[in-house]
Write a protein that holds these residues in place. Structure first.
Motif, PDB file in Angstrom:
ATOM      1  N   PRO A 173       0.833  -1.174  -0.146  1.00 37.37           N
ATOM      2  CA  PRO A 173      -0.068   0.029  -0.114  1.00 37.37           C
ATOM      3  C   PRO A 173       0.766   1.287  -0.014  1.00 37.37           C
ATOM      4  O   PRO A 173       0.319   2.265  -0.265  1.00 37.37           O
ATOM      5  N   HIS A 174       2.193   1.078   0.269  1.00 34.13           N
ATOM      6  CA  HIS A 174       3.023   2.272   0.138  1.00 34.13           C
ATOM      7  C   HIS A 174       3.769   2.566  -0.956  1.00 34.13           C
ATOM      8  O   HIS A 174       4.885   3.168  -0.796  1.00 34.13           O
ATOM      9  N   ASP A 175       3.495   1.941  -1.813  1.00 37.75           N
ATOM     10  CA  ASP A 175       4.379   1.625  -3.209  1.00 37.75           C
ATOM     11  C   ASP A 175       3.866   2.909  -4.227  1.00 37.75           C
ATOM     12  O   ASP A 175       2.861   2.883  -4.799  1.00 37.75           O
ATOM     13  N   PRO A 176       4.376   4.275  -4.229  1.00 37.07           N
ATOM     14  CA  PRO A 176       3.985   5.394  -5.017  1.00 37.07           C
ATOM     15  C   PRO A 176       3.832   4.998  -6.508  1.00 37.07           C
ATOM     16  O   PRO A 176       2.728   5.411  -7.069  1.00 37.07           O
ATOM     17  N   VAL A 177       4.692   4.172  -7.132  1.00 34.55           N
ATOM     18  CA  VAL A 177       4.671   3.738  -8.524  1.00 34.55           C
ATOM     19  C   VAL A 177       3.162   2.983  -8.934  1.00 34.55           C
ATOM     20  O   VAL A 177       2.749   3.350  -9.732  1.00 34.55           O
ATOM     21  N   VAL A 178       2.790   2.055  -7.979  1.00 39.94           N
ATOM     22  CA  VAL A 178       1.735   1.334  -8.265  1.00 39.94           C
ATOM     23  C   VAL A 178       0.537   2.499  -8.106  1.00 39.94           C
ATOM     24  O   VAL A 178      -0.302   2.360  -8.999  1.00 39.94           O
ATOM     25  N   TRP A 179       0.518   3.335  -7.229  1.00 36.15           N
ATOM     26  CA  TRP A 179      -0.669   4.166  -7.011  1.00 36.15           C
ATOM     27  C   TRP A 179      -0.633   5.000  -8.179  1.00 36.15           C
ATOM     28  O   TRP A 179      -1.812   5.517  -8.975  1.00 36.15           O
ATOM     29  N   HIS A 180       0.396   5.563  -8.934  1.00 37.63           N
ATOM     30  CA  HIS A 180       0.542   6.160 -10.041  1.00 37.63           C
ATOM     31  C   HIS A 180      -0.202   5.541 -11.229  1.00 37.63           C
ATOM     32  O   HIS A 180      -0.844   5.930 -12.028  1.00 37.63           O
ATOM     33  N   GLN A 181       0.262   4.345 -11.483  1.00 33.32           N
ATOM     34  CA  GLN A 181      -0.193   3.662 -12.560  1.00 33.32           C
ATOM     35  C   GLN A 181      -1.756   3.388 -12.638  1.00 33.32           C
ATOM     36  O   GLN A 181      -2.461   3.160 -13.325  1.00 33.32           O
ATOM     37  N   LEU A 182      -2.166   3.172 -11.249  1.00 32.73           N
ATOM     38  CA  LEU A 182      -3.747   2.968 -10.935  1.00 32.73           C
ATOM     39  C   LEU A 182      -4.301   4.262 -11.230  1.00 32.73           C
ATOM     40  O   LEU A 182      -5.320   4.349 -11.925  1.00 32.73           O
ATOM     41  N   GLY A 183      -3.720   5.362 -11.177  1.00 34.05           N
ATOM     42  CA  GLY A 183      -4.290   6.735 -11.457  1.00 34.05           C
ATOM     43  C   GLY A 183      -4.280   6.808 -13.020  1.00 34.05           C
ATOM     44  O   GLY A 183      -5.433   7.268 -13.556  1.00 34.05           O
ATOM     45  N   VAL A 184      -3.290   6.569 -13.816  1.00 33.05           N
ATOM     46  CA  VAL A 184      -3.286   6.523 -15.011  1.00 33.05           C
ATOM     47  C   VAL A 184      -4.652   5.712 -15.788  1.00 33.05           C
ATOM     48  O   VAL A 184      -5.339   5.962 -16.392  1.00 33.05           O
ATOM     49  N   ALA A 185      -4.538   4.470 -14.991  1.00 35.23           N
ATOM     50  CA  ALA A 185      -5.468   3.577 -15.514  1.00 35.23           C
ATOM     51  C   ALA A 185      -7.081   4.229 -15.428  1.00 35.23           C
ATOM     52  O   ALA A 185      -7.892   4.148 -16.283  1.00 35.23           O
ATOM     53  N   ARG A 186      -7.272   4.695 -14.114  1.00 32.65           N
ATOM     54  CA  ARG A 186      -8.407   5.243 -13.887  1.00 32.65           C
ATOM     55  C   ARG A 186      -8.772   6.622 -14.702  1.00 32.65           C
ATOM     56  O   ARG A 186      -9.890   6.659 -15.093  1.00 32.65           O
ATOM     57  N   LYS A 187      -7.710   7.169 -14.940  1.00 30.90           N
ATOM     58  CA  LYS A 187      -8.011   8.307 -16.134  1.00 30.90           C
ATOM     59  C   LYS A 187      -8.465   8.019 -17.339  1.00 30.90           C
ATOM     60  O   LYS A 187      -9.410   8.582 -17.782  1.00 30.90           O
ATOM     61  N   TYR A 188      -7.908   6.719 -17.918  1.00 33.03           N
ATOM     62  CA  TYR A 188      -8.387   6.247 -19.263  1.00 33.03           C
ATOM     63  C   TYR A 188      -9.642   5.590 -19.090  1.00 33.03           C
ATOM     64  O   TYR A 188     -10.233   5.520 -20.272  1.00 33.03           O
ATOM     65  N   LEU A 189     -10.232   5.114 -17.915  1.00 28.10           N
ATOM     66  CA  LEU A 189     -11.351   4.716 -17.611  1.00 28.10           C
ATOM     67  C   LEU A 189     -12.526   5.896 -17.620  1.00 28.10           C
ATOM     68  O   LEU A 189     -13.721   5.502 -17.271  1.00 28.10           O
ATOM     69  N   ARG A 190     -12.021   7.180 -17.682  1.00 29.78           N
ATOM     70  CA  ARG A 190     -12.885   8.240 -17.457  1.00 29.78           C
ATOM     71  C   ARG A 190     -13.484   8.272 -16.141  1.00 29.78           C
ATOM     72  O   ARG A 190     -14.768   8.576 -15.861  1.00 29.78           O
ATOM     73  N   GLN A 191     -12.548   8.178 -15.118  1.00 29.03           N
ATOM     74  CA  GLN A 191     -12.937   8.127 -13.777  1.00 29.03           C
ATOM     75  C   GLN A 191     -12.063   9.226 -12.924  1.00 29.03           C
ATOM     76  O   GLN A 191     -11.083   8.620 -12.346  1.00 29.03           O
ATOM     77  N   PRO A 192     -12.194  10.473 -13.088  1.00 25.37           N
ATOM     78  CA  PRO A 192     -11.233  11.530 -13.013  1.00 25.37           C
ATOM     79  C   PRO A 192     -11.062  11.608 -11.464  1.00 25.37           C
ATOM     80  O   PRO A 192      -9.952  11.763 -11.147  1.00 25.37           O
ATOM     81  N   GLU A 193     -12.247  11.658 -10.773  1.00 21.99           N
ATOM     82  CA  GLU A 193     -11.884  11.703  -9.278  1.00 21.99           C
ATOM     83  C   GLU A 193     -11.131  10.488  -8.662  1.00 21.99           C
ATOM     84  O   GLU A 193     -10.391  10.616  -7.756  1.00 21.99           O
ATOM     85  N   ALA A 194     -11.299   9.022  -9.148  1.00 23.07           N
ATOM     86  CA  ALA A 194     -10.472   8.255  -8.747  1.00 23.07           C
ATOM     87  C   ALA A 194      -9.039   8.147  -9.206  1.00 23.07           C
ATOM     88  O   ALA A 194      -8.121   7.879  -8.226  1.00 23.07           O
ATOM     89  N   ALA A 195      -8.698   8.818 -10.326  1.00 29.87           N
ATOM     90  CA  ALA A 195      -7.617   9.133 -10.849  1.00 29.87           C
ATOM     91  C   ALA A 195      -6.983  10.116  -9.983  1.00 29.87           C
ATOM     92  O   ALA A 195      -5.748   9.918  -9.553  1.00 29.87           O
ATOM     93  N   LEU A 196      -7.580  11.225  -9.642  1.00 33.00           N
ATOM     94  CA  LEU A 196      -6.839  12.166  -8.918  1.00 33.00           C
ATOM     95  C   LEU A 196      -6.640  11.592  -7.398  1.00 33.00           C
ATOM     96  O   LEU A 196      -5.588  11.949  -7.068  1.00 33.00           O
ATOM     97  N   ASP A 197      -7.551  10.864  -6.839  1.00 30.03           N
ATOM     98  CA  ASP A 197      -7.214  10.204  -5.476  1.00 30.03           C
ATOM     99  C   ASP A 197      -5.865   9.280  -5.456  1.00 30.03           C
ATOM    100  O   ASP A 197      -5.225   9.547  -4.703  1.00 30.03           O
TER     101      ASP A 197
END
Length: 339
Positions: free
Chosen positions: A139-163
């Protein structure tokens, strides 16, 4: 990811404890292989040592030897998958990532690499699920959080991507990729002041990041701070004179900005000409910008001719409405000699 780095460190540390007089890792591994049989752990160490030096073609057979001895060794399998991916064998890489996840469904490194592969293939739903599974164990890996945010952006989930990007930045405040993504997401939402804050942090710590400078210039323009935008785009051109985005923005600002202090018609014309040359005079919007610069330097006849050329290109592409706009502007230059 951190998991792989920890494993590499453990391999090297353990080897040096067992044989401290061996200084070179390749010499150590060669010695160990000469006195032991079927040592999958050391074959993996050889592969990781090659991978640290970007010698992936040499790393691959070492990982394959390790897996021939112990097919269920997840570290060797994920490392082989990464080496194959980086040498262009994407299908082979994905097969090993999938097998690694089958062997250990909670292994964060295997989950992460399979997620990256799925995202590269635009399977963002699957990628997001894999990144979320990886974060349950890391849960403390920033790279994985970043990649999750990118995936959420492309899924058109901007709030989840921002989080997700916010979490990445909390964990790694200087993580440029996450800072940039966070800035762009905020700009898309219209929170321009916060977007500027994050993009400027990237530029301050990485002045050579020209793409982020361009994005910062766009945000500054939207904030009505054209002079600051000019500073960013001029810095881009100083490093990369053929950057189309900066060329186009600066030519328009210098040609027609309401603030006389920012107008520089001769500079606008030079930049607009360079932009059109780089695009073989095949872009109607860039030709229109050139026309504006020509008019700003007192040459409405050339501006009209350039707009007719832009209109013709639009007509060839079936963009009749835009062609009409350019024809009307050209007529205005021809009839009145002014915009």
């Amino acid at each position: 990811p951190a998991g792989i780095g920890v494993c590499i460190a453990a391999l090297v540390a353990m080897a040096y404890v067992q044989a401290g007089h061996w200084k070179d890792s390749f010499t150590l591994y060669a010695h160990t292989l000469s006195v032991t049989d079927d040592n999958y752990f050391v074959h993996t160490g050889v592969g990781l040592a090659h991978a640290r030096h970007d010698a992936f073609e040499r790393a691959i057979p070492a990982f394959e030897q390790a897996l021939a001895i112990r097919p269920d060794f997840v570290l060797a399998r994920t490392s082989l998958g990464k080496a194959l991916w980086l040498t262009g064998n994407e299908d082979g890489a994905v097969a090993h990532f999938r097998r690694a996840v089958e062997l250990d469904p909670t292994n964060p490194v295997a989950l992460y690499h399979l997620g990256v592969a799925e995202a590269a293939r635009r399977r963002y739903e699957q990628a997001a699920a894999l990144f979320e599974a990886a974060l349950k164990r890391a849960p403390h890996d920033p790279v994985v959080w970043h990649q999750l945010g990118v995936a959420r952006k492309y899924l058109r989930q901007p709030e989840a991507a921002l989080d997700a990007q916010r979490r990445a930045v909390e964990l790694a405040p200087r993580y440029a990729e996450a800072l940039t993504e966070l800035g762009l997401l905020l700009a898309q939402r219209g929170d321009l002041e916060q977007a500027e804050r994050y993009l400027r942090r990237v530029v301050q710590q990485a002045p050579d990041d020209l793409l982020t400078r361009q994005n910062l210039a766009l945000v500054l323009l939207r904030l009505g701070r054209a002079a600051e935008a000019v500073e960013q785009d001029e810095a881009v051109l100083a490093a990369a004179p053929q950057t189309l985005g900066s060329l186009g923005r600066l030519s328009q600002i210098y040609a027609s900005h309401p603030d006389p202090a920012l107008r520089n018609p001769s500079r606008a014309l030079a930049l607009a000409r360079r932009t059109c040359e780089l695009t073989d005079h095949a872009s109607p919007p860039l030709l229109a910008a050139l026309a504006g610069a020509q008019a700003a330097t007192g040459d409405p006849a050339s501006a009209a001719a350039t707009l007719h050329r832009a209109a013709a290109l639009c007509e060839q592409a079936g963009q009749m409405q835009q062609a009409q706009v350019y024809r009307q502007a050209a007529a205005a230059y021809e009839q009145r000699g002014e915009p």
